[in-house]
Scaffold this active site. Structure first.
Site, PDB file in Angstrom:
ATOM      1  N   ASP A 180      -7.678  -4.055  -3.866  1.00  0.00           N
ATOM      2  CA  ASP A 180      -8.730  -3.139  -3.407  1.00  0.00           C
ATOM      3  C   ASP A 180      -8.244  -1.702  -3.610  1.00  0.00           C
ATOM      4  O   ASP A 180      -8.785  -0.762  -3.031  1.00  0.00           O
ATOM      5  CB  ASP A 180      -9.007  -3.421  -1.913  1.00  0.00           C
ATOM      6  CG  ASP A 180     -10.374  -2.924  -1.439  1.00  0.00           C
ATOM      7  OD1 ASP A 180     -11.217  -2.607  -2.291  1.00  0.00           O
ATOM      8  OD2 ASP A 180     -10.597  -2.869  -0.218  1.00  0.00           O
ATOM      9  N   LYS A 186     -11.035  -4.572  -7.363  1.00  0.00           N
ATOM     10  CA  LYS A 186     -12.092  -3.561  -7.214  1.00  0.00           C
ATOM     11  C   LYS A 186     -12.022  -2.547  -8.355  1.00  0.00           C
ATOM     12  O   LYS A 186     -10.945  -2.059  -8.711  1.00  0.00           O
ATOM     13  CB  LYS A 186     -11.886  -2.826  -5.881  1.00  0.00           C
ATOM     14  CG  LYS A 186     -13.063  -1.953  -5.502  1.00  0.00           C
ATOM     15  CD  LYS A 186     -12.740  -0.497  -5.278  1.00  0.00           C
ATOM     16  CE  LYS A 186     -11.876  -0.205  -4.108  1.00  0.00           C
ATOM     17  NZ  LYS A 186     -12.560  -0.297  -2.844  1.00  0.00           N
ATOM     18  N   ASP A 200       0.846  -1.209   0.000  1.00  0.00           N
ATOM     19  CA  ASP A 200       0.000   0.000   0.000  1.00  0.00           C
ATOM     20  C   ASP A 200       0.877   1.252   0.000  1.00  0.00           C
ATOM     21  O   ASP A 200       2.008   1.235   0.485  1.00  0.00           O
ATOM     22  CB  ASP A 200      -0.928   0.030   1.218  1.00  0.00           C
ATOM     23  CG  ASP A 200      -2.171   0.900   0.980  1.00  0.00           C
ATOM     24  OD1 ASP A 200      -3.259   0.330   0.779  1.00  0.00           O
ATOM     25  OD2 ASP A 200      -2.038   2.142   0.961  1.00  0.00           O
TER      26      ASP A 200
HETATM   27  C1  LIG Z   1     -10.264   0.766   0.111  1.00  0.00           C
HETATM   28  S1  LIG Z   1      -8.645   0.919   0.712  1.00  0.00           S
HETATM   29  C2  LIG Z   1      -8.185  -0.768   0.953  1.00  0.00           C
HETATM   30  C3  LIG Z   1      -8.799  -1.430   2.136  1.00  0.00           C
HETATM   31  C4  LIG Z   1      -8.167  -2.774   2.415  1.00  0.00           C
HETATM   32  N1  LIG Z   1      -8.524  -3.758   1.407  1.00  0.00           N
HETATM   33  C5  LIG Z   1      -8.579  -3.320   3.739  1.00  0.00           C
HETATM   34  O1  LIG Z   1      -9.242  -4.347   3.764  1.00  0.00           O
HETATM   35  O2  LIG Z   1      -8.202  -2.743   4.774  1.00  0.00           O
HETATM   36  C6  LIG Z   1      -7.750   1.339  -0.727  1.00  0.00           C
HETATM   37  C7  LIG Z   1      -6.270   1.429  -0.540  1.00  0.00           C
HETATM   38  O3  LIG Z   1      -5.644   1.553  -1.809  1.00  0.00           O
HETATM   39  C8  LIG Z   1      -4.441   2.245  -1.597  1.00  0.00           C
HETATM   40  N2  LIG Z   1      -3.885   2.734  -2.864  1.00  0.00           N
HETATM   41  C9  LIG Z   1      -4.429   3.625  -3.698  1.00  0.00           C
HETATM   42  N3  LIG Z   1      -3.603   3.870  -4.728  1.00  0.00           N
HETATM   43  C10 LIG Z   1      -2.509   3.089  -4.542  1.00  0.00           C
HETATM   44  C11 LIG Z   1      -1.288   2.922  -5.241  1.00  0.00           C
HETATM   45  N4  LIG Z   1      -1.042   3.609  -6.369  1.00  0.00           N
HETATM   46  N5  LIG Z   1      -0.379   2.056  -4.766  1.00  0.00           N
HETATM   47  C12 LIG Z   1      -0.612   1.377  -3.616  1.00  0.00           C
HETATM   48  N6  LIG Z   1      -1.755   1.510  -2.896  1.00  0.00           N
HETATM   49  C13 LIG Z   1      -2.688   2.353  -3.342  1.00  0.00           C
HETATM   50  C14 LIG Z   1      -4.850   3.359  -0.651  1.00  0.00           C
HETATM   51  O4  LIG Z   1      -3.718   3.904   0.016  1.00  0.00           O
HETATM   52  C15 LIG Z   1      -5.820   2.643   0.273  1.00  0.00           C
HETATM   53  O5  LIG Z   1      -5.206   2.243   1.466  1.00  0.00           O
END
Ligand SMILES: C[S@@+](CC[C@H](N)C(=O)[O-])C[C@H]1O[C@@H](n2cnc3c(N)ncnc32)[C@H](O)[C@@H]1O
Length: 207
Positions: free
Chosen positions: A121, A161, A80
């Site tokens: 996700d 997602k 993440d």
């Molecule tokens: C909906 S949350 C995920 C929740 C997680 N599945 C859980 O169960 O706790 C989406 C995540 O995607 C991450 N994210 C978004 N863009 C990203 C990227 N370019 N690289 C890595 N992570 C990313 C965000 O930082 C965020 O923590």
């Protein structure tokens, strides 16, 4: 009787509260856990001894589901942009999946061992500008698909997602090129008002 907008809203908020409370009761970091749990109940994604990569893992509820299901008998790598508090048996990388150096770090950890499951996700921070948010998530979806194509074993699964909107159908078509069976899934725990939907590619083809 047709439900009024207000009572529908009340019902949705009520259901949301239910998942928040359930997450607290069962010790998950977020209600997102139920999206993976529902998908797993329906499609049996998590099996003993599998190797999994969890993209966009923070705060960590999907990784918690994996950790509880696999214990020490599998390999879990989570990634993440944000930091994530440690979870037993989960190897975490903090970084932006869009960056080559981060992808390289992840691939190095895999040590040439292919995966059984890739879950993502990842979602961009919602700006409220629909076109921007949609292209942001489709870009992340494409990158996750490229990664899954490269690293999944034949018959491995890809769960990602996305948002319904521009380029979504094209993305699903692309997934179809590499997986025997492809479907979309809207978990009950996913907010009604959200355009969030999950794409599941089952049984990666040995192309
Ligand atoms: C909906 S949350 C995920 C929740 C997680 N599945 C859980 O169960 O706790 C989406 C995540 O995607 C991450 N994210 C978004 N863009 C990203 C990227 N370019 N690289 C890595 N992570 C990313 C965000 O930082 C965020 O923590």
């Amino acid at each position: 009787m047709k439900r009024s907008k207000t009572s529908k809203k009340w019902m949705n908020e009520h259901i949301e509260d239910h998942y928040v409370h359930e997450a607290q009761r069962l010790g998950y970091r977020s209600r997102a856990a139920f999206k993976l749990l529902e998908a797993n109940d329906k499609y049996q994604l998590i099996k003993p001894h599998i190797s999994v990569v969890d993209l966009g893992s923070a705060p960590g509820s999907w990784s918690e589901v994996l950790s509880k299901s696999l214990a020490k008998e599998g390999k879990i790598i989570a990634l993440d942009l944000l930091d994530m508090a440690p979870i037993a048996n989960v190897d975490f990388i903090q970084g932006d999946f869009r960056e080559d150096s981060v992808l390289l770090e992840l691939e190095t950890k895999l040590a040439n061992q292919p995966l059984d499951l890739v879950i993502s996700d990842m979602a961009p921070n919602i700006s409220g500008i629909k076109a921007k948010d949609q292209s942001g998530i489709i870009h992340l979806n494409e990158l996750a698909l490229d990664f899954a194509r490269k690293w999944l074993k034949p018959n491995g699964h890809f769960f990602v997602k996305s948002f319904i909107g521009a380029q979504f159908d094209d993305f699903v078509k692309e997934v179809r090129l590499d997986f025997k069976k492809v479907l979309t899934f809207k978990p009950k725990s996913s907010r009604d008002r959200s355009s969030e939907v999950f794409v599941l590619g089952q049984y990666k083809l040995d192309n």
